[in-house]
Design a protein around this motif. Structure first.
Motif, PDB file in Angstrom:
ATOM      1  N   PRO A 141       0.812  -1.221   0.000  1.00 32.97           N
ATOM      2  CA  PRO A 141       0.000   0.000   0.000  1.00 32.97           C
ATOM      3  C   PRO A 141       0.843   1.267   0.000  1.00 32.97           C
ATOM      4  N   ARG A 142       2.023   1.231   0.592  1.00 36.20           N
ATOM      5  CA  ARG A 142       2.891   2.413   0.566  1.00 36.20           C
ATOM      6  C   ARG A 142       3.397   2.678  -0.846  1.00 36.20           C
ATOM      7  N   LEU A 143       3.685   1.636  -1.588  1.00 40.21           N
ATOM      8  CA  LEU A 143       4.068   1.811  -2.989  1.00 40.21           C
ATOM      9  C   LEU A 143       2.903   2.370  -3.794  1.00 40.21           C
ATOM     10  N   ALA A 144       1.691   1.896  -3.508  1.00 41.45           N
ATOM     11  CA  ALA A 144       0.510   2.429  -4.185  1.00 41.45           C
ATOM     12  C   ALA A 144       0.352   3.911  -3.893  1.00 41.45           C
ATOM     13  N   ALA A 145       0.538   4.290  -2.638  1.00 35.18           N
ATOM     14  CA  ALA A 145       0.447   5.704  -2.267  1.00 35.18           C
ATOM     15  C   ALA A 145       1.527   6.526  -2.956  1.00 35.18           C
ATOM     16  N   ALA A 146       2.731   5.970  -3.085  1.00 31.46           N
ATOM     17  CA  ALA A 146       3.824   6.676  -3.758  1.00 31.46           C
ATOM     18  C   ALA A 146       3.487   6.944  -5.220  1.00 31.46           C
ATOM     19  N   ALA A 147       2.898   5.957  -5.893  1.00 35.56           N
ATOM     20  CA  ALA A 147       2.520   6.142  -7.295  1.00 35.56           C
ATOM     21  C   ALA A 147       1.471   7.233  -7.438  1.00 35.56           C
ATOM     22  N   TRP A 148       0.485   7.241  -6.548  1.00 34.47           N
ATOM     23  CA  TRP A 148      -0.554   8.268  -6.614  1.00 34.47           C
ATOM     24  C   TRP A 148      -0.006   9.635  -6.229  1.00 34.47           C
ATOM     25  N   ARG A 149       0.905   9.675  -5.288  1.00 30.39           N
ATOM     26  CA  ARG A 149       1.506  10.956  -4.919  1.00 30.39           C
ATOM     27  C   ARG A 149       2.224  11.562  -6.129  1.00 30.39           C
ATOM     28  N   ALA A 150       2.988  10.742  -6.843  1.00 32.33           N
ATOM     29  CA  ALA A 150       3.684  11.226  -8.031  1.00 32.33           C
ATOM     30  C   ALA A 150       2.694  11.708  -9.088  1.00 32.33           C
ATOM     31  N   ALA A 151       1.619  10.951  -9.299  1.00 33.42           N
ATOM     32  CA  ALA A 151       0.643  11.317 -10.321  1.00 33.42           C
ATOM     33  C   ALA A 151      -0.088  12.605  -9.969  1.00 33.42           C
ATOM     34  N   LEU A 152      -0.425  12.781  -8.700  1.00 33.29           N
ATOM     35  CA  LEU A 152      -1.123  13.992  -8.291  1.00 33.29           C
ATOM     36  C   LEU A 152      -0.215  15.218  -8.355  1.00 33.29           C
ATOM     37  N   LEU A 153       1.073  15.015  -8.173  1.00 31.91           N
ATOM     38  CA  LEU A 153       2.019  16.126  -8.244  1.00 31.91           C
ATOM     39  C   LEU A 153       2.389  16.470  -9.682  1.00 31.91           C
ATOM     40  N   ALA A 154       2.625  15.453 -10.509  1.00 27.62           N
ATOM     41  CA  ALA A 154       3.214  15.699 -11.825  1.00 27.62           C
ATOM     42  C   ALA A 154       2.325  15.320 -13.003  1.00 27.62           C
ATOM     43  N   GLY A 155       1.237  14.584 -12.773  1.00 25.35           N
ATOM     44  CA  GLY A 155       0.353  14.202 -13.865  1.00 25.35           C
ATOM     45  C   GLY A 155      -0.579  15.343 -14.257  1.00 25.35           C
ATOM     46  N   GLY A 156      -1.292  15.155 -15.334  1.00 23.87           N
ATOM     47  CA  GLY A 156      -2.246  16.160 -15.785  1.00 23.87           C
ATOM     48  C   GLY A 156      -3.568  16.023 -15.041  1.00 23.87           C
ATOM     49  N   ARG A 157      -3.908  17.011 -14.234  1.00 26.57           N
ATOM     50  CA  ARG A 157      -5.154  16.957 -13.461  1.00 26.57           C
ATOM     51  C   ARG A 157      -6.360  17.086 -14.398  1.00 26.57           C
ATOM     52  N   HIS A 158      -7.380  16.318 -14.127  1.00 27.00           N
ATOM     53  CA  HIS A 158      -8.637  16.356 -14.886  1.00 27.00           C
ATOM     54  C   HIS A 158      -9.765  16.342 -13.856  1.00 27.00           C
ATOM     55  N   VAL A 159     -10.103  17.517 -13.348  1.00 32.94           N
ATOM     56  CA  VAL A 159     -11.051  17.626 -12.245  1.00 32.94           C
ATOM     57  C   VAL A 159     -12.445  17.893 -12.795  1.00 32.94           C
ATOM     58  N   ARG A 160     -13.398  17.092 -12.370  1.00 35.06           N
ATOM     59  CA  ARG A 160     -14.794  17.270 -12.728  1.00 35.06           C
ATOM     60  C   ARG A 160     -15.639  17.280 -11.457  1.00 35.06           C
ATOM     61  N   ARG A 161     -16.879  17.640 -11.620  1.00 40.03           N
ATOM     62  CA  ARG A 161     -17.751  17.751 -10.447  1.00 40.03           C
ATOM     63  C   ARG A 161     -17.874  16.428  -9.715  1.00 40.03           C
ATOM     64  N   HIS A 162     -17.865  15.329 -10.452  1.00 47.66           N
ATOM     65  CA  HIS A 162     -18.091  14.030  -9.835  1.00 47.66           C
ATOM     66  C   HIS A 162     -16.818  13.197  -9.662  1.00 47.66           C
ATOM     67  N   SER A 163     -15.684  13.683 -10.155  1.00 48.61           N
ATOM     68  CA  SER A 163     -14.500  12.828 -10.094  1.00 48.61           C
ATOM     69  C   SER A 163     -13.211  13.641 -10.149  1.00 48.61           C
ATOM     70  N   LEU A 164     -12.140  12.973  -9.730  1.00 47.66           N
ATOM     71  CA  LEU A 164     -10.783  13.488  -9.874  1.00 47.66           C
ATOM     72  C   LEU A 164     -10.053  12.551 -10.816  1.00 47.66           C
ATOM     73  N   GLY A 165      -9.499  13.114 -11.885  1.00 44.10           N
ATOM     74  CA  GLY A 165      -8.809  12.285 -12.864  1.00 44.10           C
ATOM     75  C   GLY A 165      -7.381  12.734 -13.081  1.00 44.10           C
ATOM     76  N   ILE A 166      -6.567  11.809 -13.573  1.00 45.95           N
ATOM     77  CA  ILE A 166      -5.177  12.080 -13.923  1.00 45.95           C
ATOM     78  C   ILE A 166      -4.967  11.639 -15.370  1.00 45.95           C
ATOM     79  N   ARG A 167      -4.481  12.570 -16.195  1.00 46.79           N
ATOM     80  CA  ARG A 167      -4.141  12.231 -17.577  1.00 46.79           C
ATOM     81  C   ARG A 167      -2.686  11.772 -17.637  1.00 46.79           C
ATOM     82  N   LEU A 168      -2.474  10.652 -18.322  1.00 49.82           N
ATOM     83  CA  LEU A 168      -1.127  10.082 -18.433  1.00 49.82           C
ATOM     84  C   LEU A 168      -0.906   9.583 -19.852  1.00 49.82           C
TER      85      LEU A 168
END
Length: 221
Positions: A141-168
């Protein structure tokens, strides 16, 4: 028999695989690899045949917190890095943070990223292992959190009213995020987009759990 035996003995031995990284080093190296995979290759190095997945030791971010996080991780991994800031634009100002590993340290950096990505990806995509050790149950789970931390910091955010997305652009990283979300008890959806992949989680409790698990605020550098 003798000539044949001699021939067999003369054959070059295949190099033995490097030992696996310890969990702490793996988590840091895997997160750096994910940060790099979130970004496109630097324009000045896009045509270099030796750039590889480590991008020739260069990574560019348009967010300072992503660059600072990578600097922090590399310092913990004993990899020196140079940080160059470029600003531009007229009406809309932008910043470009360019991190570059000195040439003499790039082979070690490349090997570290390769091992971190390969081992971390295998841990997340391999599924549960019967009789897994306590360390593996804690660190996956810590590795999973690390991957999401990287994506939220450096990935392309795609925020909508019903969801949070990352473009890769990286299919493998998108798959890692989906599997990582499942390890964090969050369902994630993967959809192909125009030249990219979109990984999204629903707003509310699921988004809150991803953000909390990822611990977005990087430690001071």
């Amino acid at each position: 028999m003798a000539p044949e035996s001699t021939t067999l003995l003369d054959r070059p031995r295949q190099p033995s695989p490097p030992p696996p990284l310890d969990w702490l080093t793996l988590a840091d190296a895997f997160e750096v690899a994910c940060l790099v995979r979130c970004t496109p290759p630097p324009a000045t190095d896009a045509r270099r045949v030796d750039a590889g997945t480590h991008r020739g030791g260069i990574a560019e971010f348009n967010r300072e917190d992503a660059a600072q996080r990578m600097r922090q991780l590399l310092r913990r991994l004993d990899v020196p890095v140079e940080h160059e800031l470029t600003t531009g634009g007229l009406r809309r100002r932008y910043e470009l943070h360019r991190l570059s590993v000195p040439r003499e340290h790039r082979p070690a950096y490349a090997a570290l990223l390769e091992a971190g990505w390969r081992q971390g990806r295998r841990e997340l995509l391999g599924g549960p292992v019967p009789g897994a050790s306590t360390a593996r149950r804690v660190w996956r789970p810590r590795l999973a959190a690390a991957a999401w931390r990287a994506a939220l910091l450096a990935g392309g955010r795609h925020v909508r009213r019903h969801s949070l997305g990352i473009r890769l652009a990286d299919r493998d990283l998108a798959a890692v995020l989906v599997r990582g979300a499942a390890l964090l008890d969050v369902p994630a959806v993967l959809r192909p987009g125009a030249g990219c992949f979109l990984v999204s989680v629903a707003n509310g409790a699921h988004r809150a759990r991803i953000v909390e698990s990822a611990a977005l605020a990087p430690a001071a550098c």
